[in-house]
Scaffold this active site. Structure first.
Site, PDB file in Angstrom:
ATOM      1  N   ASP A 158      16.559 -37.096  37.820  1.00  0.00           N
ATOM      2  CA  ASP A 158      15.248 -36.470  37.975  1.00  0.00           C
ATOM      3  C   ASP A 158      15.374 -34.950  37.928  1.00  0.00           C
ATOM      4  O   ASP A 158      16.487 -34.404  37.977  1.00  0.00           O
ATOM      5  CB  ASP A 158      14.580 -36.918  39.285  1.00  0.00           C
ATOM      6  CG  ASP A 158      15.548 -37.024  40.455  1.00  0.00           C
ATOM      7  OD1 ASP A 158      16.649 -36.459  40.364  1.00  0.00           O
ATOM      8  OD2 ASP A 158      15.197 -37.662  41.453  1.00  0.00           O
TER       9      ASP A 158
ATOM     10  N   HIS B 119      12.452 -43.866  48.439  1.00  0.00           N
ATOM     11  CA  HIS B 119      12.423 -43.557  47.003  1.00  0.00           C
ATOM     12  C   HIS B 119      13.832 -43.562  46.420  1.00  0.00           C
ATOM     13  O   HIS B 119      14.807 -43.282  47.120  1.00  0.00           O
ATOM     14  CB  HIS B 119      11.683 -42.239  46.694  1.00  0.00           C
ATOM     15  CG  HIS B 119      12.382 -40.979  47.104  1.00  0.00           C
ATOM     16  ND1 HIS B 119      11.736 -39.902  47.666  1.00  0.00           N
ATOM     17  CD2 HIS B 119      13.678 -40.587  47.009  1.00  0.00           C
ATOM     18  CE1 HIS B 119      12.582 -38.927  47.885  1.00  0.00           C
ATOM     19  NE2 HIS B 119      13.773 -39.311  47.500  1.00  0.00           N
TER      20      HIS B 119
ATOM     21  N   GLU C 252       8.479 -42.655  43.950  1.00  0.00           N
ATOM     22  CA  GLU C 252       7.936 -42.620  45.297  1.00  0.00           C
ATOM     23  C   GLU C 252       7.251 -43.960  45.617  1.00  0.00           C
ATOM     24  O   GLU C 252       6.985 -44.757  44.707  1.00  0.00           O
ATOM     25  CB  GLU C 252       6.926 -41.476  45.398  1.00  0.00           C
ATOM     26  CG  GLU C 252       7.544 -40.083  45.206  1.00  0.00           C
ATOM     27  CD  GLU C 252       8.226 -39.540  46.461  1.00  0.00           C
ATOM     28  OE1 GLU C 252       8.888 -40.302  47.191  1.00  0.00           O
ATOM     29  OE2 GLU C 252       8.103 -38.320  46.687  1.00  0.00           O
TER      30      GLU C 252
ATOM     31  N   ASN D 137      11.720 -42.291  52.683  1.00  0.00           N
ATOM     32  CA  ASN D 137      10.601 -43.205  52.402  1.00  0.00           C
ATOM     33  C   ASN D 137      10.991 -44.285  51.391  1.00  0.00           C
ATOM     34  O   ASN D 137      10.127 -44.958  50.846  1.00  0.00           O
ATOM     35  CB  ASN D 137       9.393 -42.417  51.886  1.00  0.00           C
ATOM     36  CG  ASN D 137       9.677 -41.701  50.569  1.00  0.00           C
ATOM     37  OD1 ASN D 137      10.760 -41.828  50.011  1.00  0.00           O
ATOM     38  ND2 ASN D 137       8.706 -40.957  50.067  1.00  0.00           N
TER      39      ASN D 137
HETATM   40  C1  F6R Z   1      18.061 -36.826  43.725  1.00  0.00           C
HETATM   41  C2  F6R Z   1      17.283 -38.029  43.939  1.00  0.00           C
HETATM   42  C3  F6R Z   1      16.731 -38.409  45.270  1.00  0.00           C
HETATM   43  C4  F6R Z   1      17.731 -38.236  46.410  1.00  0.00           C
HETATM   44  C5  F6R Z   1      17.078 -38.576  47.733  1.00  0.00           C
HETATM   45  C6  F6R Z   1      17.992 -38.328  48.908  1.00  0.00           C
HETATM   46  O1  F6R Z   1      18.488 -36.752  42.380  1.00  0.00           O
HETATM   47  O2  F6R Z   1      17.055 -38.713  43.006  1.00  0.00           O
HETATM   48  O3  F6R Z   1      16.288 -39.745  45.218  1.00  0.00           O
HETATM   49  O4  F6R Z   1      18.840 -39.058  46.204  1.00  0.00           O
HETATM   50  O5  F6R Z   1      15.916 -37.804  47.899  1.00  0.00           O
HETATM   51  O6  F6R Z   1      18.227 -36.961  49.030  1.00  0.00           O
HETATM   52  P1  F6R Z   1      19.216 -36.406  50.149  1.00  0.00           P
HETATM   53  O7  F6R Z   1      20.558 -36.835  49.767  1.00  0.00           O
HETATM   54  O8  F6R Z   1      19.050 -34.895  50.048  1.00  0.00           O
HETATM   55  O9  F6R Z   1      18.761 -36.955  51.443  1.00  0.00           O
END
Ligand code: F6R
Length: 253
Positions: free
Chosen positions: A78, A150, A155, A148
């Site tokens: 992403d 995702h 989301e 959440n």
């Molecule tokens: C990042 C991504 C997100 C993260 C998720 C957890 O490329 O795709 O899904 O893996 O938001 O983020 P952290 O590790 O910062 O808690």
């Protein structure tokens, strides 16, 4: 050798629980290293976020101790909309800082779903999809998970057949990522690879560490697709490994 505390199978999903966050990260980086070593031509899907920083740091140590060809294509999951690769908080720049530069890899090995150099978002998405196709899909997809539930920026409410697209971030995700944006607003939109793209990966490794992920991890146990918890789209994948530290596993029954 890093020993896990528990190891078990829930349907097709394999689960490994480690005492500490660093052990879980070391195990994950070793898995990626072994996979690349035996599949030097195949495409790898990379995640970003705080969870992955120790994974890439450990990976760099492994690659320095045992140099192997790293000629693969690397697809980012992403990217924030409107951020080019030079923006300090862009995911592309994160990957450059923690992975590409320490390993001396080339720019053209990395493909993000949104790259500011294209004249439109649609063109950028088309480029990503074309590259994905010509690489015959993702061989190993690394994932983190949001509080959440995702994965990527899919989301809650994302469709199970969703593909690469432009999305709005939820307020809870924007809040969780606020620390990375000390001087500006957290972006409201992003481009993410879809749940169906992730599911098509040959192998999936999801790493979750810390108490804040325990609820999202618990939802994976119910073994049913629940669009309020997008990571549940993975539970019937034929090669899905869930790697946890003790804190992220605290609600596992
Ligand atoms: C990042 C991504 C997100 C993260 C998720 C957890 O490329 O795709 O899904 O893996 O938001 O983020 P952290 O590790 O910062 O808690």
């Amino acid at each position: 050798m890093i020993n896990d505390l528990f190891r078990f199978k829930m349907k097709a999903m394999k689960v490994m629980i480690f005492e500490s966050k660093i052990q879980a990260a070391q195990f994950t980086s070793q898995q990626i290293f072994n996979h690349i070593k035996s599949n030097p031509e195949e495409a790898i899907g990379l995640a970003t976020g705080a969870t992955m920083i120790p994974v890439y740091e450990e990976f760099v140590k492994l690659a320095q101790a045992e140099p192997i060809p790293l000629k693969n294509k690397y697809f980012l999951l992403d990217e924030y909309l409107g951020m080019n690769s030079l923006h300090p908080e862009s995911f592309r720049n994160y990957i450059r800082r923690y992975f590409q530069d320490p390993l001396h890899l080339q720019d053209d090995q990395f493909i993000a779903p949104y790259e500011g150099d294209f004249s439109s978002v649609e063109e950028s998405i088309l480029h990503y999809e074309t590259q994905l196709k010509s690489s015959h899909g993702i061989s190993l997809q690394l994932l983190g998970i949001g509080q959440n539930g995702h994965i990527g920026f899919n989301e809650p409410g994302s469709k199970i057949d969703s593909t690469v697209r432009r999305v709005f971030l939820t307020e809870s995700t924007r809040l969780a990522n606020k620390a990375q944006f000390p001087h500006e607003e957290v972006p409201r939109e992003a481009v993410t690879t879809g749940l169906s793209n992730i599911f098509k990966s040959k192998k999936i490794l999801l790493l979750a560490t810390g108490k804040s992920k325990a609820l999202a991890v618990e939802k994976l146990q119910d073994k049913m697709w629940d669009s309020d918890w997008p990571a549940t789209s993975l539970v019937h994948h034929h090669d899905f490994l869930l790697v946890l530290d003790k804190e992220a596993a605290e609600r596992i029954r």
